[in-house]
Design a protein around this motif. Sequence first.
Motif, PDB file in Angstrom:
ATOM      1  N   ILE A 316       0.838  -1.254  -0.127  1.00 47.73           N
ATOM      2  CA  ILE A 316       0.004  -0.131   0.042  1.00 47.73           C
ATOM      3  C   ILE A 316       0.915   1.139  -0.145  1.00 47.73           C
ATOM      4  O   ILE A 316       0.323   2.298  -0.034  1.00 47.73           O
ATOM      5  CB  ILE A 316      -1.227   0.183   1.248  1.00 47.73           C
ATOM      6  N   GLU A 333      -6.296   6.827   5.004  1.00 49.35           N
ATOM      7  CA  GLU A 333      -6.875   7.088   3.822  1.00 49.35           C
ATOM      8  C   GLU A 333      -5.772   6.972   2.873  1.00 49.35           C
ATOM      9  O   GLU A 333      -4.977   7.725   2.785  1.00 49.35           O
ATOM     10  CB  GLU A 333      -7.524   8.577   3.369  1.00 49.35           C
ATOM     11  N   ARG A 342      -6.728  -2.966  -0.446  1.00 45.93           N
ATOM     12  CA  ARG A 342      -7.668  -2.030   0.334  1.00 45.93           C
ATOM     13  C   ARG A 342      -8.716  -3.036   1.369  1.00 45.93           C
ATOM     14  O   ARG A 342      -8.756  -2.443   2.318  1.00 45.93           O
ATOM     15  CB  ARG A 342      -8.634  -1.400  -0.741  1.00 45.93           C
ATOM     16  N   GLU A 346      -9.845  -2.793   5.294  1.00 50.04           N
ATOM     17  CA  GLU A 346     -11.344  -3.052   5.822  1.00 50.04           C
ATOM     18  C   GLU A 346     -11.507  -4.178   6.621  1.00 50.04           C
ATOM     19  O   GLU A 346     -11.973  -4.058   7.726  1.00 50.04           O
ATOM     20  CB  GLU A 346     -12.255  -3.095   4.398  1.00 50.04           C
TER      21      GLU A 346
END
Lengths: 450, 450
Positions: A316, A333, A342, A346
């Motif tokens: 990331i 973010e 992503r 989560e």
Amino acid sequence: MSRTRTGHIHLGAFMNAGPGGVGGWRHLDAELGWFSPAYYQKIGRILEAALFDFVFFADTVGIPRSFGNSIEDHVRYGVGAPRLDPIPVITLIAAATEKLGIGATVSTGFQQPYNVARSFASLDHLSGGRVGWNVVTSFQDAEALNFGNEKLPGRAERYDRANEFLEVTSKLWDSWGDGSLVLDKASGAFADPTRVHSIDHAGKHFQVQGPLSVPRGPQGRPVIIQAGSSVEGRDFAARWADVIFCSHESIESAIEFYADLKGRAVKHGRDPDHIKILPAVTPIVGRDRAEADRLKREFEELVPAEAGLARLSYHIDVDLSRYDLDKPLPPLEVKGVFGHFREALEVSAREGFTLRQLGRWYGARTEGNLVGAPVEIVDRMEQWFDRRAADGFMTIPTHAPGAFEQFTALVVPELQRRGLFRTAYEGATLRDNLGLPRPEARDLRRRAAG
Amino acid sequence: MSRTRTGHIHLGAFMNAGPGGVGGWRHLDAELGWFSPAYYQKIGRILEAALFDFVFFADTVGIPRSFGNSIEDHVRYGVGAPRLDPIPVITLIAAATEKLGIGATVSTGFQQPYNVARSFASLDHLSGGRVGWNVVTSFQDAEALNFGNEKLPGRAERYDRANEFLEVTSKLWDSWGDGSLVLDKASGAFADPTRVHSIDHAGKHFQVQGPLSVPRGPQGRPVIIQAGSSVEGRDFAARWADVIFCSHESIESAIEFYADLKGRAVKHGRDPDHIKILPAVTPIVGRDRAEADRLKREFEELVPAEAGLARLSYHIDVDLSRYDLDKPLPPLEVKGVFGHFREALEVSAREGFTLRQLGRWYGARTEGNLVGAPVEIVDRMEQWFDRRAADGFMTIPTHAPGAFEQFTALVVPELQRRGLFRTAYEGATLRDNLGLPRPEARDLRRRAAG
């Protein structure tokens, strides 16, 4: 056996020319042979005996330094490094096999198209038409730092360069017309110069006169593999790719991606059947469910939390070393991050993981939820194929060659029993086996020879 | 048997990954297998059976267009093209041999040092320490045109870049200290990060952070081969080269060159015995003199005049297509041309050749005047070795693999009989067999890890 789709799946194998993933090298059955031909050739022979379409090698041109702005933990745990040049590695596999496709990753960011076109054209000849190129645009600043730049260009700029890069290589691959070699010893005619043409490319990023110094290969052009998930990546893939490699946690997301990509391909004037979409899977196969679960737990035990966090930081491009290992990750973010990276964030929020737990979870994460007995695994693969979530699968080993040995011994026969996989190679080239046509050379005859 | 020098000669083989020279491919015994592994692997096995030190591949990254500003005659006659990427070619030879050294030419003009360092480090591992890099700076504008430039930089600028290129690659090859890999499955320690270092190179041509993503190879650094004859080239070779490849018509010129290079090496603080000077030879071996002369005449018959002129135009970078084929070449002043290319112009003037005769003479020209029976050839090689004109020879085949078969069958046994050549490989690596020490890694520990 409610097959709603004819044809069969395609199987690719995903490898690194070095330790893959996190902790897999610690497995008791893992071989540490990344520096010797025997390791790669053994894997090639296993995959060819099981009739895999191809093996391909991921690559980066630099050791990641996202975690703590340092290579230290990447080197300590063997995460993302070392990485041998994949070109000689796939050449060695070609030398030990006859039908298996061989693919290498080369970034369009740090090479010149003439050199890359020549490498793959050469390998296409030397492998008898079995080569593929996994095109990446790179995503780490650690790579740019090895090539004179502090940072990578933005995504749009990278794909702009990649598009022009492929325009140039495609022209170079067509610069010798098929059949231009004469090789008549008696007359001394080596080749027909009226069929060999400059390309005279003058673009924004590249000016290349050509022709290539290598005649057109058995496949015309190598198989193009691509894995972009962003909008730019999807459009690039729809334009250029023969094989698309992706990652989806749910079948719904995979179905959406599949339909989107095939639709984009049609907009580029292509036959959607000529793009093969292969979601990633990391099978953990047991003779029964209990054995598979045990193997999964053993695999999880091999993953140090820091190693998993180093890998996630790298994926990331966020430095997670600055956060407390025993507290949950604060909400982040992350710009421009897609797909399963992503999802990791989560999952962490949903499960209330501490950073340590997140590291261990991410490091031991497997793709495609294929943990089970062969029948369960094939049920799931069949569902993905029938519902047009996949044209096949890109198989990532938890450890090598052991995971490939388990998969080929236990899962491939069940796939074949159900008619979901070939029982013999269809042809001689990778394009033949993928069911892809050989591209015609574009007619460059309007250009004068020379 | 008046040997005045101990030790033995070294033998390298010079090849192209495509048709070499002019007309050799038309020989009845020539194989046209440049696109298949079997051709290269057969040659590798012949050379290894004869205990050659290494085979290396010349290269250019573009089809010459010096003759008529066109690729046309180069393509028609197969002069200077095609050329496969030599990296996969030498990988295939490595896969078919165990001791033979393997070398590839890569220009410092059109690549980035990180990629080149990684290719050769990878091959050093995968070949078990047998790789060499023939460093060239390129001399044709036809190559520059494939990389965004109308012309090459001048010679001084090319060597300036080459020097910095080697500085970077040498640092990268030292960026993982020897023994930095731990590979302890139980503890999870992969490598020792205190022994892996950035290089932080910030120079005129290159900015490279490093470290390389490949640990130090069996040879530490690949064997560096170099062939510059100009003042800049000699100084570059004296600084960096392990093996020097040169071309001399007379033993006197070779003795002068040998002494000059060894002297320059001493000025760079090097042991002169650690630079091996190998003049080029093109042996034509018969069982007796008459047979050798017949083979030479048959070889000459294979050379079309235009093909020879295309090759000479390319070597001296002067377009000879503008002159009348049936008249003598007018006096030419060719800037910056050295070695045997200059000699060709002198011979032409002296002999009063028409351009057609010059083309046929140059195309069939052989290096080192080694046409004869084995005893005559070995007499000459012995003289060159004893008088310190050579540490060995770079053998160029008139045709392949036939010329290597003749040389290894007829000449190598005579060399061995006189104690001029090994009867078994001395060691496992190319450095071992060349009698070169393995370089120590420089200590980069003052730099922080990362």
